[in-house]
Design a protein around this motif. Sequence first.
Motif, PDB file in Angstrom:
ATOM      1  N   GLY A 246      38.515  42.723  31.237  1.00 27.18           N
ATOM      2  CA  GLY A 246      38.341  43.702  32.205  1.00 27.18           C
ATOM      3  C   GLY A 246      37.359  42.884  33.372  1.00 27.18           C
ATOM      4  N   GLU A 247      36.365  42.126  33.054  1.00 29.15           N
ATOM      5  CA  GLU A 247      35.559  41.758  33.586  1.00 29.15           C
ATOM      6  C   GLU A 247      36.479  40.684  34.664  1.00 29.15           C
ATOM      7  OE1 GLU A 247      32.290  41.779  34.238  1.00 29.15           O
ATOM      8  OE2 GLU A 247      32.538  43.566  32.697  1.00 29.15           O
ATOM      9  N   ILE A 248      36.898  39.816  34.542  1.00 26.69           N
ATOM     10  CA  ILE A 248      37.914  38.723  35.445  1.00 26.69           C
ATOM     11  C   ILE A 248      38.713  40.118  36.858  1.00 26.69           C
ATOM     12  CG2 ILE A 248      40.248  37.603  36.157  1.00 26.69           C
ATOM     13  CD1 ILE A 248      38.745  36.420  33.271  1.00 26.69           C
ATOM     14  N   ILE A 249      39.358  41.148  36.138  1.00 29.79           N
ATOM     15  CA  ILE A 249      39.672  41.921  36.801  1.00 29.79           C
ATOM     16  C   ILE A 249      38.931  42.392  37.785  1.00 29.79           C
ATOM     17  CG2 ILE A 249      41.044  43.913  37.117  1.00 29.79           C
ATOM     18  CD1 ILE A 249      42.276  43.955  34.382  1.00 29.79           C
ATOM     19  N   THR A 250      37.949  43.179  37.834  1.00 25.24           N
ATOM     20  CA  THR A 250      36.783  43.804  38.232  1.00 25.24           C
ATOM     21  C   THR A 250      36.033  42.640  38.686  1.00 25.24           C
ATOM     22  OG1 THR A 250      35.675  45.311  36.542  1.00 25.24           O
ATOM     23  CG2 THR A 250      33.761  45.057  37.893  1.00 25.24           C
ATOM     24  N   GLN A 251      35.272  41.826  38.959  1.00 28.90           N
ATOM     25  CA  GLN A 251      34.563  41.001  39.660  1.00 28.90           C
ATOM     26  C   GLN A 251      34.998  39.651  40.650  1.00 28.90           C
ATOM     27  OE1 GLN A 251      31.600  38.053  37.289  1.00 28.90           O
ATOM     28  NE2 GLN A 251      31.588  39.665  35.489  1.00 28.90           N
ATOM     29  N   ALA A 252      36.484  39.329  40.264  1.00 31.93           N
ATOM     30  CA  ALA A 252      37.783  38.764  40.986  1.00 31.93           C
ATOM     31  C   ALA A 252      38.355  39.361  41.508  1.00 31.93           C
ATOM     32  CB  ALA A 252      38.769  36.942  40.582  1.00 31.93           C
ATOM     33  N   PHE A 253      39.529  39.855  40.736  1.00 34.11           N
ATOM     34  CA  PHE A 253      41.069  40.636  41.591  1.00 34.11           C
ATOM     35  C   PHE A 253      40.442  41.760  42.288  1.00 34.11           C
ATOM     36  CE2 PHE A 253      43.182  38.140  38.118  1.00 34.11           C
ATOM     37  CZ  PHE A 253      43.380  37.131  38.856  1.00 34.11           C
ATOM     38  N   ALA A 254      39.739  42.541  41.276  1.00 32.60           N
ATOM     39  CA  ALA A 254      39.742  44.354  42.566  1.00 32.60           C
ATOM     40  C   ALA A 254      39.016  43.761  43.785  1.00 32.60           C
ATOM     41  CB  ALA A 254      38.802  44.975  41.676  1.00 32.60           C
ATOM     42  N   PRO A 255      37.830  42.920  43.769  1.00 25.82           N
ATOM     43  CA  PRO A 255      37.329  43.003  45.899  1.00 25.82           C
ATOM     44  C   PRO A 255      39.277  42.368  46.317  1.00 25.82           C
ATOM     45  CG  PRO A 255      35.681  42.312  44.423  1.00 25.82           C
ATOM     46  CD  PRO A 255      37.123  42.343  42.712  1.00 25.82           C
ATOM     47  N   MET A 256      39.490  41.921  46.037  1.00 28.08           N
ATOM     48  CA  MET A 256      40.690  41.576  46.747  1.00 28.08           C
ATOM     49  C   MET A 256      41.939  42.274  47.185  1.00 28.08           C
ATOM     50  SD  MET A 256      40.933  37.020  46.353  1.00 28.08           S
ATOM     51  CE  MET A 256      40.754  37.679  44.287  1.00 28.08           C
ATOM     52  N   LEU A 257      41.644  43.293  46.232  1.00 30.81           N
ATOM     53  CA  LEU A 257      42.652  43.760  46.061  1.00 30.81           C
ATOM     54  C   LEU A 257      42.495  46.152  46.893  1.00 30.81           C
ATOM     55  CD1 LEU A 257      44.193  43.826  42.806  1.00 30.81           C
ATOM     56  CD2 LEU A 257      45.620  43.789  44.553  1.00 30.81           C
TER      57      LEU A 257
END
Length: 388
Positions: free
Chosen positions: A52-63
Amino acid sequence: MKITDVSPIPVTLKSAREPMSLSFVRIETDNGLVGYGEACDSYGATYAGVIGEIITQAFAPMLVGHDLVAVEPVVERLRLSTRRRLGDHGVAGQALSSIEIALWDLVAQAAGRSVSEQLGQVRDRVNIYASSTFLDEGPAQFHADLLAPLLERGVRYAKVRVGPEWQKDLRTLTELRGLLPDDLELMIDGSDTFTLATAMQVAERLGDLNIRWFEEPIPQANRAAIAALSAKSAVPIAYGEHLYGREDALAALAEDGVSVLQPDASTSGGIAEARAMAGLATYYGARVVPHTCAGPVALAANLALAASVRTISLLEYPFFLAPAWDALGASEQFGIEAIRDGSLAVPSGPGLGFRLADDVAAQFPYQLPGARVVGTVAGVLDRFVGDR
């Protein structure tokens, strides 16, 4: 449609075996559509909070804020943006898999189709194999009784697991083979346990019992040992639940001699990547049987995978997770009672055809795993560190 929010949903469910964590993601768009994805680390998602942290920190801002028209360009941008820092294996690859599945859910919903129809559906039902537990958990009759409800529903494929006390397990397996129908195709999972010498001995015995494949007998990093075993094994060697993308699949097929490939859309980079892995397997003459051992979103994604690849005719079905699927509202679609003539129906509703409850995180609060080792009744670590 424009992506407006990306939220990880780690949950922990209680079960008769042990607490089990799952890792979902919810993606919202400006047209009101919501897509769900799921990541799997081979057995649920033990470290769902990390994913979940990888999604929040890495992927969500790019989506967030970007238009979604097609899945592959978006996923490729995410992969290229993070692969040199996070890598595209392990938890990063699992997190990306969940994002990719959710994007397919959205694109298919927007088109008014199921994901399998969007990909090119070739079947509306998929045969399943009953994926059962470790042989050391009980005598042969115990395992026959576990499988009985699925055999009664027409299932003709099953898998059990052998552990470090392999001599005893093989005696149980021999007795179990005699209790099961002659036409049942039986497979064995080694769970990354054995040395090459022991794996050779076990494989020889499995050949005598007409076992259809020996799954992950040796830790996957021991590439030379896997190749040596594949070259001499009396039964086909299977790997896949820890393969991340087509490069890993190509290495397993071309260098390791693997002849059963087991991609998992919730692990290997997503549905499209698992389809590419299946295509490579066909070139090498390998059987493709997807792995799945997580929640209902992952199962729906792998059903869509299987329904859209002509060479896939069988899918793993970890029936001991049925209580978890029931708790999440998926029993009618995916529970044991949904099996007919040994197969499950491919979801036909828009997108994945399954939706989580809005309050799922509140219903099943995520618990850190601590020292818990999942996948066994006792939670003993030494099951996975070599043979006896």
